[in-house]
Design a protein around this motif. Structure first.
Motif, short mmCIF file in Angstrom:
data_model
loop_
_atom_site.label_atom_id
_atom_site.label_comp_id
_atom_site.label_asym_id
_atom_site.label_seq_id
_atom_site.Cartn_x
_atom_site.Cartn_y
_atom_site.Cartn_z
N GLN A 22 62.63 -10.23 2.65
CA GLN A 22 63.05 -11.08 4.24
C GLN A 22 63.90 -12.06 3.55
OE1 GLN A 22 62.24 -9.52 7.13
NE2 GLN A 22 61.68 -7.86 5.43
N THR A 24 64.25 -16.13 3.67
CA THR A 24 63.39 -17.22 4.10
C THR A 24 63.74 -18.46 3.51
OG1 THR A 24 62.67 -17.10 2.05
CG2 THR A 24 60.66 -15.90 3.26
N GLY A 149 59.99 -21.00 -0.69
CA GLY A 149 60.32 -20.03 0.00
C GLY A 149 60.32 -18.59 -1.08
#
Length: 157
Positions: A22, A24, A149
């Motif tokens: 994903q 981020t 992150g």
């Protein structure tokens, strides 16, 4: 070998596939230190180095290097950086110039290498611009200070 993500099951180098990760927000802060004679550091800070403005040149070099990290480190991903900054802290008494680089992006992989490359290239630029004044400068303590992150979250030195 599975603990090293850049190696396959046979131990061969590979670029990690991040396509399923994903996006981020990712941040990393790195540092490098340049140890020199106090007089050399004073000359840098007071603008008395013949080659020009050492700190501004080092900052620009660091930003340029961060943007080109994937061209320098073989298995790094090409990352679209959203921010790069470089700050300097001087300890004149001990002749130490500390460089801190911070890098940000929104993406699938972290920016640790970009921050480390930025700090390293800033240090090398300082050495290059000041070597006519002092060849005995030492670049040291290149390290990651912070990252945030991604799945692994936050890490602090």
């Amino acid at each position: 070998m599975s603990e090293f993500s850049h190696l396959d099951e046979q131990g061969n180098a590979r670029m990690v596939d991040v396509s399923q990760k994903q996006d981020t927000e990712r941040t990393a802060i790195a540092q490098a230190k340049v140890r020199m004679k106090p007089e050399t550091l004073k000359a840098i800070l007071e603008g008395f180095v013949q080659k020009g403005d050492v700190l501004t040149t080092a900052k620009i070099a660091a930003i340029m290097a961060a943007k080109r990290t994937s061209e320098l480190i073989p298995l790094c991903h090409n990352i679209n950086l959203s921010h790069v900054d470089v700050e300097f802290e001087s300890d004149i008494d001990n002749g130490i110039l500390t460089i801190r680089s911070s890098v940000k992006c929104v993406g699938k992989t972290g920016v640790e290498m970009e921050a480390l490359v930025a700090a390293s290239i800033a240090a090398l630029t300082i050495y290059d611009m000041c070597k006519s004044v002092e060849r005995g400068m030492v670049i040291e303590e290149i390290c990651l200070l912070y990252k945030a992150g991604g799945k692994s979250g936050e890490w602090k030195r």
